[in-house]
Write a protein that holds these residues in place. Structure first.
Motif, mmCIF file in Angstrom:
data_model
loop_
_atom_site.group_PDB
_atom_site.id
_atom_site.type_symbol
_atom_site.label_atom_id
_atom_site.label_comp_id
_atom_site.label_asym_id
_atom_site.label_seq_id
_atom_site.Cartn_x
_atom_site.Cartn_y
_atom_site.Cartn_z
ATOM 1 N N PRO A 61 116.973 91.624 137.765
ATOM 2 C CA PRO A 61 118.354 91.443 138.055
ATOM 3 C C PRO A 61 118.788 91.412 139.517
ATOM 4 O O PRO A 61 118.152 92.475 140.224
ATOM 5 C CB PRO A 61 119.008 92.329 137.323
ATOM 6 C CG PRO A 61 118.235 93.497 137.174
ATOM 7 C CD PRO A 61 116.730 93.019 137.247
ATOM 8 N N GLY A 62 119.776 91.088 140.000
ATOM 9 C CA GLY A 62 120.302 91.139 141.446
ATOM 10 C C GLY A 62 119.431 90.462 142.627
ATOM 11 O O GLY A 62 118.771 89.779 142.080
ATOM 12 N N GLY A 63 119.722 90.784 143.486
ATOM 13 C CA GLY A 63 119.079 90.036 144.739
ATOM 14 C C GLY A 63 119.697 88.483 144.894
ATOM 15 O O GLY A 63 118.585 87.712 145.460
ATOM 16 N N HIS A 64 120.626 87.930 144.585
ATOM 17 C CA HIS A 64 121.163 86.679 144.636
ATOM 18 C C HIS A 64 122.135 86.512 145.803
ATOM 19 O O HIS A 64 122.717 87.549 145.999
ATOM 20 C CB HIS A 64 122.119 86.380 143.373
ATOM 21 C CG HIS A 64 120.905 86.230 142.091
ATOM 22 N ND1 HIS A 64 120.493 87.246 141.286
ATOM 23 C CD2 HIS A 64 120.494 85.160 141.455
ATOM 24 C CE1 HIS A 64 119.686 86.747 140.315
ATOM 25 N NE2 HIS A 64 119.555 85.552 140.495
ATOM 26 N N ALA A 65 122.278 85.495 146.156
ATOM 27 C CA ALA A 65 123.346 85.007 147.082
ATOM 28 C C ALA A 65 123.776 83.562 146.613
ATOM 29 O O ALA A 65 123.098 82.826 145.931
ATOM 30 C CB ALA A 65 122.919 84.881 148.536
#
Length: 73
Positions: free
Chosen positions: A66-70
């Protein structure tokens, strides 16, 4: 707002042996000593402009962690 002073592309080797794969050489995008993209050749922009810029360190899969998105606007 973050004003980037130093932006560089660096060569990295990721270890995917835990996923039954070997070493993977790619590039990372580093801004002011902070990795903002850990594997430039593995990121994939979705139809909505969302991109996971930090892919799984163990297997290299997008959406594995999860995470690490832009989002590209």
């Amino acid at each position: 707002m973050w004003r980037i002073q130093n932006l560089e592309k660096g060569e990295v080797t990721l270890d995917f042996s835990s996923a039954g794969l070997g070493s993977f050489r790619t590039s990372a995008l580093i801004a002011d000593d902070t990795t903002i993209v850990n594997a430039t050749t593995l990121v994939d922009v979705e139809d909505d402009g969302c991109v996971q810029v930090i892919v799984c360190q163990a297997c290299g899969s997008v959406h594995c962690e999860p995470g690490g998105h832009a989002q590209i606007l």
